[in-house]
Design a protein around this motif. Structure first.
Motif, PDB file in Angstrom:
ATOM      1  N   LEU A  12     -18.117  -7.658 -34.032  1.00  0.00           N
ATOM      2  CA  LEU A  12     -17.606  -6.370 -34.479  1.00  0.00           C
ATOM      3  C   LEU A  12     -16.517  -6.599 -35.516  1.00  0.00           C
ATOM      4  CD1 LEU A  12     -14.633  -6.150 -32.953  1.00  0.00           C
ATOM      5  CD2 LEU A  12     -16.019  -5.460 -31.024  1.00  0.00           C
ATOM      6  N   SER A  13     -16.064  -5.530 -36.127  1.00  0.00           N
ATOM      7  CA  SER A  13     -14.958  -5.571 -37.085  1.00  0.00           C
ATOM      8  C   SER A  13     -13.816  -4.724 -36.548  1.00  0.00           C
ATOM      9  CB  SER A  13     -15.399  -5.052 -38.458  1.00  0.00           C
ATOM     10  OG  SER A  13     -16.403  -5.875 -39.019  1.00  0.00           O
ATOM     11  N   ILE A  14     -12.596  -5.172 -36.811  1.00  0.00           N
ATOM     12  CA  ILE A  14     -11.398  -4.452 -36.386  1.00  0.00           C
ATOM     13  C   ILE A  14     -10.578  -4.131 -37.625  1.00  0.00           C
ATOM     14  CG2 ILE A  14      -9.256  -4.569 -35.060  1.00  0.00           C
ATOM     15  CD1 ILE A  14     -10.646  -6.449 -33.125  1.00  0.00           C
ATOM     16  N   LEU A  15     -10.202  -2.886 -37.787  1.00  0.00           N
ATOM     17  CA  LEU A  15      -9.427  -2.458 -38.952  1.00  0.00           C
ATOM     18  C   LEU A  15      -7.939  -2.545 -38.641  1.00  0.00           C
ATOM     19  CD1 LEU A  15      -9.595  -1.260 -41.838  1.00  0.00           C
ATOM     20  CD2 LEU A  15      -9.421   1.005 -40.779  1.00  0.00           C
ATOM     21  N   THR A  16      -7.212  -3.298 -39.469  1.00  0.00           N
ATOM     22  CA  THR A  16      -5.764  -3.386 -39.306  1.00  0.00           C
ATOM     23  C   THR A  16      -5.096  -2.169 -39.939  1.00  0.00           C
ATOM     24  OG1 THR A  16      -5.459  -4.606 -41.378  1.00  0.00           O
ATOM     25  CG2 THR A  16      -5.906  -5.891 -39.388  1.00  0.00           C
ATOM     26  N   LYS A  17      -3.827  -1.968 -39.607  1.00  0.00           N
ATOM     27  CA  LYS A  17      -3.104  -0.791 -40.088  1.00  0.00           C
ATOM     28  C   LYS A  17      -1.710  -1.182 -40.581  1.00  0.00           C
ATOM     29  CE  LYS A  17      -5.371   2.253 -36.699  1.00  0.00           C
ATOM     30  NZ  LYS A  17      -5.146   3.204 -35.570  1.00  0.00           N
ATOM     31  N   ASP A  18      -1.136  -0.309 -41.404  1.00  0.00           N
ATOM     32  CA  ASP A  18       0.280  -0.379 -41.791  1.00  0.00           C
ATOM     33  C   ASP A  18       0.687  -1.719 -42.397  1.00  0.00           C
ATOM     34  OD1 ASP A  18       0.535   2.202 -40.726  1.00  0.00           O
ATOM     35  OD2 ASP A  18       0.930   1.397 -38.726  1.00  0.00           O
ATOM     36  N   GLY A  19      -0.202  -2.330 -43.167  1.00  0.00           N
ATOM     37  CA  GLY A  19       0.157  -3.560 -43.853  1.00  0.00           C
ATOM     38  C   GLY A  19       0.416  -4.743 -42.952  1.00  0.00           C
ATOM     39  N   GLU A  20      -0.161  -4.751 -41.758  1.00  0.00           N
ATOM     40  CA  GLU A  20       0.089  -5.851 -40.825  1.00  0.00           C
ATOM     41  C   GLU A  20      -0.708  -7.105 -41.167  1.00  0.00           C
ATOM     42  OE1 GLU A  20      -1.071  -4.562 -36.939  1.00  0.00           O
ATOM     43  OE2 GLU A  20      -3.069  -3.926 -37.580  1.00  0.00           O
ATOM     44  N   ALA A  21      -1.699  -6.979 -42.051  1.00  0.00           N
ATOM     45  CA  ALA A  21      -2.544  -8.113 -42.412  1.00  0.00           C
ATOM     46  C   ALA A  21      -2.292  -8.533 -43.852  1.00  0.00           C
ATOM     47  CB  ALA A  21      -4.019  -7.770 -42.216  1.00  0.00           C
ATOM     48  N   VAL A  22      -2.651  -9.777 -44.148  1.00  0.00           N
ATOM     49  CA  VAL A  22      -2.527 -10.306 -45.504  1.00  0.00           C
ATOM     50  C   VAL A  22      -3.500  -9.574 -46.422  1.00  0.00           C
ATOM     51  CG1 VAL A  22      -2.803 -12.356 -46.941  1.00  0.00           C
ATOM     52  CG2 VAL A  22      -1.836 -12.560 -44.639  1.00  0.00           C
ATOM     53  N   GLY A  23      -3.021  -9.208 -47.602  1.00  0.00           N
ATOM     54  CA  GLY A  23      -3.882  -8.522 -48.555  1.00  0.00           C
ATOM     55  C   GLY A  23      -3.065  -7.913 -49.671  1.00  0.00           C
ATOM     56  N   PRO A  24      -3.725  -7.327 -50.657  1.00  0.00           N
ATOM     57  CA  PRO A  24      -2.993  -6.672 -51.748  1.00  0.00           C
ATOM     58  C   PRO A  24      -2.205  -5.470 -51.239  1.00  0.00           C
ATOM     59  CG  PRO A  24      -5.341  -6.190 -51.873  1.00  0.00           C
ATOM     60  CD  PRO A  24      -5.177  -7.248 -50.830  1.00  0.00           C
ATOM     61  N   THR A  67      -3.356  -3.789 -34.461  1.00  0.00           N
ATOM     62  CA  THR A  67      -3.161  -2.532 -33.738  1.00  0.00           C
ATOM     63  C   THR A  67      -4.468  -2.025 -33.138  1.00  0.00           C
ATOM     64  OG1 THR A  67      -1.356  -1.971 -35.248  1.00  0.00           O
ATOM     65  CG2 THR A  67      -2.295  -0.178 -33.944  1.00  0.00           C
ATOM     66  N   GLY A  68      -5.564  -2.233 -33.856  1.00  0.00           N
ATOM     67  CA  GLY A  68      -6.852  -1.731 -33.390  1.00  0.00           C
ATOM     68  C   GLY A  68      -7.369  -2.395 -32.137  1.00  0.00           C
ATOM     69  N   ALA A  69      -6.771  -3.514 -31.727  1.00  0.00           N
ATOM     70  CA  ALA A  69      -7.245  -4.222 -30.532  1.00  0.00           C
ATOM     71  C   ALA A  69      -6.210  -4.246 -29.415  1.00  0.00           C
ATOM     72  CB  ALA A  69      -7.640  -5.653 -30.892  1.00  0.00           C
ATOM     73  N   GLU A  70      -5.108  -3.524 -29.599  1.00  0.00           N
ATOM     74  CA  GLU A  70      -4.037  -3.574 -28.601  1.00  0.00           C
ATOM     75  C   GLU A  70      -4.460  -2.998 -27.254  1.00  0.00           C
ATOM     76  OE1 GLU A  70      -0.740  -1.606 -30.394  1.00  0.00           O
ATOM     77  OE2 GLU A  70       0.053  -3.449 -31.296  1.00  0.00           O
ATOM     78  N   ASN A  71      -5.349  -2.030 -27.269  1.00  0.00           N
ATOM     79  CA  ASN A  71      -5.768  -1.386 -26.019  1.00  0.00           C
ATOM     80  C   ASN A  71      -7.081  -1.937 -25.483  1.00  0.00           C
ATOM     81  OD1 ASN A  71      -3.525   0.382 -26.054  1.00  0.00           O
ATOM     82  ND2 ASN A  71      -4.586   1.744 -27.492  1.00  0.00           N
ATOM     83  N   SER A  72      -7.534  -3.045 -26.048  1.00  0.00           N
ATOM     84  CA  SER A  72      -8.775  -3.656 -25.576  1.00  0.00           C
ATOM     85  C   SER A  72      -8.461  -4.675 -24.487  1.00  0.00           C
ATOM     86  CB  SER A  72      -9.501  -4.336 -26.742  1.00  0.00           C
ATOM     87  OG  SER A  72      -8.766  -5.465 -27.183  1.00  0.00           O
ATOM     88  N   VAL A  73      -9.505  -5.331 -24.003  1.00  0.00           N
ATOM     89  CA  VAL A  73      -9.319  -6.338 -22.959  1.00  0.00           C
ATOM     90  C   VAL A  73      -8.760  -7.639 -23.527  1.00  0.00           C
ATOM     91  CG1 VAL A  73     -11.180  -5.382 -21.561  1.00  0.00           C
ATOM     92  CG2 VAL A  73     -11.692  -7.184 -23.222  1.00  0.00           C
ATOM     93  N   TYR A  74      -8.575  -7.695 -24.841  1.00  0.00           N
ATOM     94  CA  TYR A  74      -8.131  -8.939 -25.484  1.00  0.00           C
ATOM     95  C   TYR A  74      -6.825  -9.445 -24.879  1.00  0.00           C
ATOM     96  CZ  TYR A  74      -6.674 -12.185 -29.154  1.00  0.00           C
ATOM     97  OH  TYR A  74      -6.259 -13.303 -29.841  1.00  0.00           O
ATOM     98  N   LEU A  75      -5.852  -8.554 -24.708  1.00  0.00           N
ATOM     99  CA  LEU A  75      -4.545  -8.959 -24.199  1.00  0.00           C
ATOM    100  C   LEU A  75      -4.553  -9.209 -22.692  1.00  0.00           C
ATOM    101  CD1 LEU A  75      -2.158  -6.646 -26.259  1.00  0.00           C
ATOM    102  CD2 LEU A  75      -2.566  -9.088 -26.557  1.00  0.00           C
ATOM    103  N   ASN A  76      -5.660  -8.901 -22.029  1.00  0.00           N
ATOM    104  CA  ASN A  76      -5.748  -9.136 -20.584  1.00  0.00           C
ATOM    105  C   ASN A  76      -6.697 -10.272 -20.240  1.00  0.00           C
ATOM    106  OD1 ASN A  76      -4.003  -6.983 -19.853  1.00  0.00           O
ATOM    107  ND2 ASN A  76      -5.671  -5.527 -20.229  1.00  0.00           N
ATOM    108  N   SER A  77      -7.063 -11.057 -21.241  1.00  0.00           N
ATOM    109  CA  SER A  77      -7.962 -12.184 -21.014  1.00  0.00           C
ATOM    110  C   SER A  77      -7.188 -13.491 -21.150  1.00  0.00           C
ATOM    111  CB  SER A  77      -9.118 -12.140 -22.025  1.00  0.00           C
ATOM    112  OG  SER A  77      -8.626 -12.201 -23.357  1.00  0.00           O
ATOM    113  N   TRP A  78      -7.846 -14.592 -20.851  1.00  0.00           N
ATOM    114  CA  TRP A  78      -7.213 -15.908 -20.981  1.00  0.00           C
ATOM    115  C   TRP A  78      -6.666 -16.076 -22.390  1.00  0.00           C
ATOM    116  CZ3 TRP A  78      -8.087 -19.834 -24.400  1.00  0.00           C
ATOM    117  CH2 TRP A  78      -7.489 -21.065 -24.121  1.00  0.00           C
ATOM    118  N   PRO A  79      -5.481 -16.673 -22.599  1.00  0.00           N
ATOM    119  CA  PRO A  79      -4.624 -17.339 -21.602  1.00  0.00           C
ATOM    120  C   PRO A  79      -3.581 -16.436 -20.955  1.00  0.00           C
ATOM    121  CG  PRO A  79      -3.794 -17.781 -23.788  1.00  0.00           C
ATOM    122  CD  PRO A  79      -5.037 -16.951 -23.978  1.00  0.00           C
TER     123      PRO A  79
END
Length: 241
Positions: A117-129, A225-237
């Motif tokens: 899948l693709s996750i869209l970043t917000k508010d200039g949190e990612a590298v880019g123009p 930001t787009g993945a903060e409410n996913s299971v990502y932060l509740n998985s290993w490690p």
């Protein structure tokens, strides 16, 4: 554990994604090779071709201008090192993700589920123009099914693309190592000075290893930001169960 709801792909999609991921493996392998060449080999090659006399006797270093190095080189180390680390880690993360997804696309156990899948970043949190501060950056090739291996891959991707202090610190240390090493090798330093300079070159690399080890727990906390409410932060490690 899945990052999103599993959607069963059509037969055509299952066939097409095999070739799609294979093409991305080739593409990102080429980008990684070019990135390593540009960030590691291009500078010493260009300086070495400037003349046979060595940097110490070249016009690049005039005694009247050497004081500028005190101000310019640390800034150059930060900029060059950070860009180098970004290019290599972003390319490596995408290559590992594409290769893993390609293998999964051939595995019958994954035939009935969406692979990435693709996750869209917000508010200039990612590298880019500058425009990406408003439009965001789409981080692609994110494996849907999380295992320890794919979590490591995603951590590499997130820590490469999302601006964070660890990336800047590692970039600065790498920039110091690289510029100093290229400098003394092309000066050239001879005799016992080679041993001294080699030891000094290794110190920032030791610092990189130390930073990676000391901040290893922070890598998993860098998340768009787009993945903060996913299971990502509740998985290993974060969760070892």
């Amino acid at each position: 554990m899945y990052l999103a709801s599993v959607v069963a792909p059509s037969v055509g999609a299952r066939v097409g994604r095999v070739f799609g991921y294979l093409g991305l493996v080739v593409l990102w392998a080429a980008i990684l090779a070019v990135g390593i060449f540009a960030t590691v080999l291009a500078l010493p090659g260009a300086l070495g071709a400037a003349g046979p006399e060595g940097l110490g006797d070249s016009q690049l270093f005039r005694h009247s201008d050497t004081w500028l190095a005190v101000f310019v080189l640390p800034l150059l180390a930060l900029i060059f090192g950070t860009i180098s680390v970004f290019i290599v880690t972003a390319s490596l993360g995408a290559l590992l993700a594409a290769a893993t997804l390609f293998v999964r696309s051939l595995n019958p156990a994954y035939a009935g589920e969406q692979l990435s899948l693709s996750i869209l970043t917000k508010d200039g949190e990612a590298v880019g123009p500058v425009s990406t501060a408003f439009t965001g950056v789409a981080l692609s090739l994110i494996p849907v099914r999380l295992t320890r291996w794919t979590k490591i891959i995603v951590m590499i991707q997130f820590n490469a693309w999302l601006i964070n202090s660890t990336l800047l610190l590692i970039g600065f240390l790498w920039g110091c190592t690289y510029l100093f090493t290229v400098g003394w090798m092309l000066w050239p330093v001879t005799g016992a000075g080679v041993i001294v300079c080699a030891v000094l070159s290794a110190l920032p690399l030791v610092g990189v290893v130390w930073v990676v080890w000391r901040r290893r727990a922070r890598f998993a906390e860098v998340v768009p930001t787009g993945a903060e409410n996913s299971v990502y932060l509740n998985s290993w490690p974060q969760r070892t169960g």
